[in-house]
Design a protein around this motif. Structure first.
Motif, short mmCIF file in Angstrom:
data_model
loop_
_atom_site.label_atom_id
_atom_site.label_comp_id
_atom_site.label_asym_id
_atom_site.label_seq_id
_atom_site.Cartn_x
_atom_site.Cartn_y
_atom_site.Cartn_z
N ASN A 61 -12.86 -60.01 -6.96
CA ASN A 61 -13.47 -58.40 -6.50
C ASN A 61 -12.55 -57.54 -7.67
OD1 ASN A 61 -10.62 -58.60 -5.28
ND2 ASN A 61 -11.48 -59.80 -4.07
N CYS A 62 -12.61 -56.50 -7.46
CA CYS A 62 -11.93 -55.41 -8.44
C CYS A 62 -11.01 -55.56 -8.51
CB CYS A 62 -12.36 -53.66 -8.21
SG CYS A 62 -11.80 -52.28 -9.26
N THR A 63 -10.03 -55.41 -6.77
CA THR A 63 -8.66 -55.89 -6.81
C THR A 63 -8.07 -56.92 -7.16
OG1 THR A 63 -8.81 -54.75 -4.36
CG2 THR A 63 -6.72 -56.36 -5.03
N ASP A 64 -8.82 -58.03 -7.22
CA ASP A 64 -8.55 -59.94 -8.17
C ASP A 64 -8.09 -59.52 -9.69
OD1 ASP A 64 -7.89 -61.38 -6.02
OD2 ASP A 64 -9.11 -61.66 -6.45
N VAL A 89 -6.03 -48.31 -1.73
CA VAL A 89 -5.42 -48.73 -2.21
C VAL A 89 -4.69 -50.07 -2.77
CG1 VAL A 89 -5.26 -50.32 -0.53
CG2 VAL A 89 -2.51 -50.07 -0.58
N ALA A 90 -6.10 -50.47 -3.43
CA ALA A 90 -6.12 -51.57 -4.05
C ALA A 90 -5.81 -51.42 -6.35
CB ALA A 90 -7.74 -52.16 -4.19
N THR A 91 -5.90 -49.47 -6.13
CA THR A 91 -5.36 -49.38 -7.36
C THR A 91 -4.22 -49.83 -7.66
OG1 THR A 91 -6.94 -47.61 -6.78
CG2 THR A 91 -5.37 -47.37 -8.71
N PRO A 131 -5.90 -44.35 -14.65
CA PRO A 131 -7.02 -43.37 -14.09
C PRO A 131 -7.74 -43.97 -12.98
CG PRO A 131 -7.67 -44.11 -16.26
CD PRO A 131 -6.03 -44.53 -16.43
N VAL A 132 -8.35 -43.28 -12.32
CA VAL A 132 -9.07 -43.64 -11.60
C VAL A 132 -10.16 -42.50 -11.16
CG1 VAL A 132 -9.77 -44.45 -8.66
CG2 VAL A 132 -7.13 -44.72 -9.42
N HIS A 133 -11.17 -43.38 -11.80
CA HIS A 133 -12.43 -42.40 -12.09
C HIS A 133 -13.52 -41.77 -11.28
CE1 HIS A 133 -11.46 -42.93 -15.87
NE2 HIS A 133 -12.27 -43.59 -16.58
N ALA A 159 -12.66 -47.69 -12.87
CA ALA A 159 -13.31 -47.71 -12.64
C ALA A 159 -14.78 -48.09 -12.18
CB ALA A 159 -14.19 -47.70 -14.46
N ALA A 160 -14.39 -48.88 -10.88
CA ALA A 160 -14.83 -49.65 -9.37
C ALA A 160 -16.09 -48.62 -8.83
CB ALA A 160 -13.45 -49.47 -8.72
N GLN A 161 -15.39 -46.88 -9.15
CA GLN A 161 -16.47 -46.84 -8.73
C GLN A 161 -17.93 -45.81 -9.35
OE1 GLN A 161 -14.93 -43.14 -5.56
NE2 GLN A 161 -14.40 -44.86 -4.60
N PHE A 183 -17.91 -54.72 -7.30
CA PHE A 183 -19.19 -55.18 -7.19
C PHE A 183 -19.69 -54.66 -5.78
CE2 PHE A 183 -19.29 -57.12 -11.33
CZ PHE A 183 -19.57 -55.70 -11.55
N TYR A 184 -18.70 -55.09 -4.78
CA TYR A 184 -18.44 -54.18 -3.33
C TYR A 184 -19.57 -54.28 -2.86
CZ TYR A 184 -17.17 -52.96 1.47
OH TYR A 184 -17.23 -52.49 3.32
N PRO A 185 -20.70 -54.17 -1.95
CA PRO A 185 -22.10 -53.74 -1.79
C PRO A 185 -22.42 -52.44 -1.98
CG PRO A 185 -21.71 -55.79 -0.33
CD PRO A 185 -20.06 -55.43 -0.68
N ALA A 186 -21.28 -51.99 -1.54
CA ALA A 186 -21.77 -50.36 -1.21
C ALA A 186 -21.78 -50.02 -2.71
CB ALA A 186 -20.47 -49.36 -0.11
N LYS A 187 -20.86 -50.57 -3.81
CA LYS A 187 -20.55 -49.67 -4.50
C LYS A 187 -21.67 -48.80 -5.91
CE LYS A 187 -16.60 -49.19 -4.03
NZ LYS A 187 -15.12 -50.08 -4.78
N MET A 188 -22.15 -48.66 -6.79
CA MET A 188 -22.88 -48.59 -7.78
C MET A 188 -23.80 -49.18 -7.80
SD MET A 188 -22.24 -45.48 -8.91
CE MET A 188 -24.38 -45.66 -10.10
N GLY A 193 -21.73 -59.36 -1.06
CA GLY A 193 -20.45 -60.12 -0.35
C GLY A 193 -19.74 -59.40 -1.94
N ASP A 194 -17.95 -59.95 -1.89
CA ASP A 194 -17.51 -59.40 -2.74
C ASP A 194 -17.60 -59.50 -4.28
OD1 ASP A 194 -15.50 -57.79 -1.43
OD2 ASP A 194 -14.63 -59.72 -0.75
N ALA A 195 -17.24 -59.28 -5.59
CA ALA A 195 -17.67 -59.50 -6.56
C ALA A 195 -16.72 -58.37 -7.67
CB ALA A 195 -18.73 -60.00 -7.06
N GLY A 196 -16.75 -58.26 -8.82
CA GLY A 196 -15.62 -57.45 -9.48
C GLY A 196 -16.03 -57.61 -10.95
C1 LIG Z 1 -13.54 -50.86 -4.31
C2 LIG Z 1 -12.88 -50.07 -5.08
C3 LIG Z 1 -11.62 -50.90 -5.91
C4 LIG Z 1 -11.64 -52.21 -4.82
O1 LIG Z 1 -12.25 -52.76 -5.36
P1 LIG Z 1 -13.00 -54.39 -4.83
O2 LIG Z 1 -13.50 -55.57 -5.71
O3 LIG Z 1 -13.56 -54.71 -2.94
O4 LIG Z 1 -11.86 -55.37 -4.86
C5 LIG Z 1 -10.77 -50.16 -6.40
N1 LIG Z 1 -10.44 -48.90 -6.50
C6 LIG Z 1 -11.68 -48.51 -5.98
C7 LIG Z 1 -11.49 -46.96 -7.05
C8 LIG Z 1 -12.58 -48.36 -5.47
O5 LIG Z 1 -13.41 -48.07 -5.07
#
Ligand SMILES: *Cc1c(COP(=O)(O)O)cnc(C)c1O
Length: 369
Positions: A61-64, A89-91, A131-133, A159-161, A183-188, A193-196
């Motif tokens: 996942n992105c957090t990992d 918070v995962a940023t 930076p958070v896009h 760049a999660a979003q 690659f959380y299901p609701a992302k672009m 399931g979970d992935a990143g």
């Molecule tokens: C979704 C998201 C994450 C975390 O992604 P996971 O794959 O759920 O760990 C981190 N930063 C931002 C800005 C997000 O939107």
């Protein structure tokens, strides 16, 4: 509740994709390709090409992804990490958990890091700027680069979003040392399931992350050092690879829907809407979210719910106002004001034009009352 417009619509997404995606899933399972197989290597190659970097490393996942980066960069106590409070918070958490000190800057009109504040925030202890896009829009990366150069920090882009967004014609996620994707299901680009993933041009770093995600393994049995289990499931990689080929079309669809919202909502006096898809020549936004702001956020959300429209608030409490995180010394007035006013409208490729028109008409009725 019988929704007319869901905030996300996974059943509709599956109904459309099932005929082609089910055989991909069946084939992957039937081959026994479950862990670190060709489908993952293919996806990583295609993702790196799409993202404009030399390498992509699939992770759980992105957090990992951020956690492995914080480890690879040897972040620890005494190090400062500069980012924003208006983010997931995962940023920050992977860096805070290693003992680094988060330094949070306020945001600007477009809800993204106010880069005018960056030069005041960095010190000789700043190791990383993140930076958070947010919402599919790229932070001003010229300003971030300038701040990073003054203090010698590296840039890690969350760049999660923003998979596929551009700034000055260059893909988001290619400006820093590395960028991370969800690659959380609701992302672009969503998995089931979970992935990143982490993207980078740095081969040494990519090799290190590839070892770290799999217990520090290099080759069959040699260990590079201590590691984690943060692998990207091969089955998810196969699904993501199929979906990645369709992503450009889905991004166009999101931008088309944003155009409709923008056209139908731009004249309401008590409502602010995002920068439109054709309004900023420096950026191509991909509209992970369509976030409106209003002093009437809560009654508006209730009105929309009564009309069968599901919305979401991301995030009602900024990170520095979460008592458990110990960040309460920050003064971030724009962030606080915005958290009371944001409302995310439905935005995903499966939405029909008529559904967006329905949502917009409901919002107009609320304000014209
Ligand atoms: C979704 C998201 C994450 C975390 O992604 P996971 O794959 O759920 O760990 C981190 N930063 C931002 C800005 C997000 O939107």
């Amino acid at each position: 509740m019988d929704w007319r417009v869901r905030f996300v619509d996974y059943p509709e997404q599956w109904r459309r994709q099932r005929p082609e995606l089910l055989p991909v899933i069946e084939d992957t399972i039937a081959r026994g390709d479950l862990m670190l197989r060709q489908q993952l290597r293919d996806f990583e190659e295609h993702l790196a090409r799409f993202g404009g970097t030399a390498r992509a490393v699939g992770v759980s996942n992105c957090t990992d992804g951020l956690r492995l980066l914080a480890h690879a960069l040897d972040i620890g106590p005494g190090d400062e990490v500069v980012s924003v409070a208006h983010t997931f918070v995962a940023t920050i958490s992977p860096f805070a958990l290693r003992g680094a000190t988060p330094v949070l800057v306020d945001i600007g009109d477009d809800h993204l890091m106010d880069t005018d504040r960056l030069l005041d925030a960095v010190t000789e202890r700043t190791r990383v700027i993140i930076p958070v896009h947010l919402n599919g829009r790229t932070v001003d990366m010229n300003a971030v680069r300038k701040a990073a150069d003054t203090c010698g920090a590296v840039i890690v882009e969350d760049a999660a979003q923003a998979l596929g967004a551009t700034f000055d014609g260059r893909t988001a996620g290619t400006f820093g040392l590395a960028s991370t994707y969800s690659f959380y299901p609701a992302k672009m680009l969503g998995a089931l399931g979970d992935a990143g993933a982490v993207l980078t041009d740095d081969d040494t770093l990519a090799d290190r992350l590839t070892a770290l995600r799999d217990h520090g393994r290099i080759g069959k049995s040699d260990l590079d050092g201590w590691g984690y289990n943060c692998r990207l499931d091969n089955l998810q990689a196969a699904i993501l690879d199929w979906r990645l080929a369709r992503l450009p079309e889905w991004i166009e669809r999101r931008r088309h829907l944003a155009r409709i919202y923008t056209k139908l909502l731009s004249d309401l006096p008590d409502l602010e809407i995002p920068v439109g898809p054709d309004a900023d020549p420096q950026r191509r936004d991909v509209f992970q979210n369509y976030v409106i702001t209003s002093d009437w956020r809560t009654p508006l959300a209730e009105h929309l719910r009564d009309d069968g429209v599901e919305t979401m608030v991301s995030w009602p409490v900024p990170l520095h106002r979460q008592p458990g995180l110990g960040l309460g010394h920050h003064r971030l007035p724009r962030t606080e004001e915005l958290c009371d006013r944001v409302l995310s409208l439905p935005m995903y490729p499966e939405l029909a034009d008529e559904q967006v028109e329905y949502v917009a008409a409901s919002i107009r009725r609320f304000f014209e009352r």
